[in-house]
Design an enzyme around this catalytic site. Sequence first.
Site, PDB file in Angstrom:
ATOM      1  CG  ASP A  85      -2.055   0.795   1.357  1.00 33.07           C
ATOM      2  OD1 ASP A  85      -2.051   1.816   0.230  1.00 33.07           O
ATOM      3  OD2 ASP A  85      -2.820   0.858   1.970  1.00 33.07           O
ATOM      4  CG  ASP A  86      -0.337   4.795   0.188  1.00 33.22           C
ATOM      5  OD1 ASP A  86      -0.937   4.888  -1.004  1.00 33.22           O
ATOM      6  OD2 ASP A  86      -0.502   5.647   1.114  1.00 33.22           O
TER       7      ASP A  86
ATOM      8  CB  CYS B 115      -6.050   3.013  -1.715  1.00 34.00           C
ATOM      9  SG  CYS B 115      -4.926   3.873  -0.807  1.00 34.00           S
TER      10      CYS B 115
ATOM     11  CG  ASP C  55      -2.261   0.951  -3.228  1.00 32.30           C
ATOM     12  OD1 ASP C  55      -1.161   1.198  -3.069  1.00 32.30           O
ATOM     13  OD2 ASP C  55      -3.166   1.165  -2.348  1.00 32.30           O
ATOM     14  CG  ASN C  56      -1.314   4.834  -4.564  1.00 26.76           C
ATOM     15  OD1 ASN C  56      -2.263   4.371  -4.248  1.00 26.76           O
ATOM     16  ND2 ASN C  56      -0.468   5.375  -3.645  1.00 26.76           N
TER      17      ASN C  56
END
Length: 497
Positions: free
Chosen positions: A32-33, A68, A298-299
């Site tokens: 995540d991130d 997200c 996700d990013n």
Amino acid sequence: MIILTLLIALILACLGNAAADRLPNILLILSDDQDVELRGMFPMEQTIALLGFGGALFHNAFTPTPICCPARTSLLTGMYAHNHGTRNNSVSGGCYGPHWRRALEPRALPNILQQNGYNTFFGGKYLNQYYGAGEVPKGWNEFYGLHGNSRYYNYTLRENSGNVHYESTYLTDLLRDRAADFLRNATQSPESGDAQPFFAMVAPPAAHEPFTPAPRHEGVFSHIKALRTPSFNQVKEDKHWLVRTSRSLSNETIDTIDKYFQKRWESLLAVDELVATLVGVLNETQSLDNTYIVYTSDNGYHVGQFAQPFDKRQPYETDIGIPLLIRGPGIAPESHVDTAVSLVDLAPTILAWANVSTPAYMDGQSFHEILLSKERRIPFFERSLLIEYWGEGNVNTYNPECPWAEQDRLSQCTPEVDCHCQDSWNNTYACLRNIRHREDRVYCEFRDNENYLEAYDLQLDQFQMTNIALDLLPIERALYSLRLRNLTHCSGHSCFL
Ligand SMILES: *[C@@H]1O[C@H](CO)[C@@H](O)[C@H](O)[C@H]1NC(C)=O
Ligand SMILES: *[C@@H]1O[C@H](CO)[C@@H](O)[C@H](O)[C@H]1NC(C)=O
Ligand SMILES: *[C@@H]1O[C@H](CO)[C@@H](O)[C@H](O)[C@H]1NC(C)=O
Ligand SMILES: *[C@@H]1O[C@H](CO)[C@@H](O)[C@H](O)[C@H]1NC(C)=O
Ligand SMILES: *[C@@H]1O[C@H](CO)[C@@H](O)[C@H](O)[C@H]1NC(C)=O
Ligand SMILES: *[C@@H]1O[C@H](CO)[C@@H](O)[C@H](O)[C@H]1NC(C)=O
Ligand SMILES: *[C@@H]1O[C@H](CO)[C@@H](O)[C@H](O)[C@H]1NC(C)=O
Ligand SMILES: *[C@@H]1O[C@H](CO)[C@@H](O)[C@H](O)[C@H]1NC(C)=O
């Protein structure tokens, strides 16, 4: 002689089929991130060794939307956000609303794989607005989905039929154990060697806010500061409104974000262990050679670039670039992929591994074929990818602790970092990310009151210090603009540019 040759050919064909008859397993790990640009993979030595050196390392992997819920939706559906309709992290923005459940869930990757004979597992953060109500989302045989956004402690998981609250079990470790159990179960063949293939997706909370490391990793990076890129704490006039009007970061804010940077890296150490544990289980159960293992995020994320304290949501490389490492059958160890790929390509690629052709509604393209090249530097294909983002900011995102007004429609105005607002209604843009022969550029059009343009030549200006939008030849700008218009309306094959 001819008959003998035919016979040998026939035997070889049968042998070939016997091997191809076993569909591969798929393990997808989604952090995540996690950026790549600020060396977000630095803490993950085992993952780099096992998946990168053991497989293919992608140098140009991008999220289609740097936030997200829309990004996760693109990964699960193979669609760009203008087609799947999830535009932000709220139910009103399509994050796990009725449309998601009714229209997207049946067309999403897990459901297709399950219908094609796969045993499926999900563990971790699913979609920001998932709160465990109703049936388990379609497509999952085993489901351990987190309620809401990433957390490390004090969270609730929907564990198949029931919701279970955990106060003090570190989430990444719990996911490691659930996933390891699933892999053991799934690889135990009831009869001789005929186990059902599996698709397991594990989505740990790291390196998302609040950036909590496992106790055993606290302080490991206490000597590290946020990377001082040339853009660090630079207020640049040649950027769009939200970034251009930013104030310099105070020394207190810099101390805060240095701390966050350390903790982000520390929180990833448990993810690195999770990856190593799961690879170990697959090895023990003799399944490693028949399993594709994908590691991605996700990013991306920025920490201090252009005086933006800490977030994603900007069209810069820090935010749109993501890690991507893949190991699996037919992928040569230590190979490198320069072709641009997007999260929308993952569902088509995974389906290709599962011998399922890409449904027409998917906007991504399978890159399975290019991975089968035996060369270390995998042959390059030109791509133009779409990055799109709808700025969050409405009257409800107003923060009364900060000096801005409700009608400004700003959001993420965080008092702990001097009320820097990290998003606004007009931080809305579409970009063309071009990676072609002799070209590595990004071109962005903002949907704000100025129709602002930004463009960068990443070959000459890695840190995006100089906006070249107005220096482009008129013909170049017209071509980019046309391509971008095509992509923002594309669907299925028309997205292949
Ligand atoms: C893949 O699909 C093709 C065509 O549908 C089929 O002939 C083949 O047996 C399948 N392979 C596997 C391993 O299932
Ligand atoms: C746990 O989370 C709930 C809300 O989800 C909150 O009300 C509670 O204070 C939290 N407990 C601790 C110990 O942080
Ligand atoms: C693994 O199998 C055991 C025994 O059947 C079962 O209790 C457990 O829930 C399974 N775990 C997972 C994660 O699939
Ligand atoms: C902020 O830190 C810099 C470098 O450490 C120092 O030169 C400067 O004086 C500090 N500013 C304030 C307002 O304390
Ligand atoms: C798999 O296990 C064998 C035997 O323990 C070991 O030699 C090998 O290094 C392991 N491979 C991986 C990728 O972990
Ligand atoms: C999320 O998207 C919806 C639909 O476009 C919009 O109405 C809502 O205001 C957005 N949320 C935020 C916080 O901007
Ligand atoms: C963006 O929105 C802010 C707040 O609503 C406004 O003050 C500013 O003028 C807008 N800028 C552009 C370029 O749209
Ligand atoms: C945009 O799409 C149209 C219609 O499909 C096509 O003719 C045109 O070549 C495309 N332009 C660019 C720049 O891709």
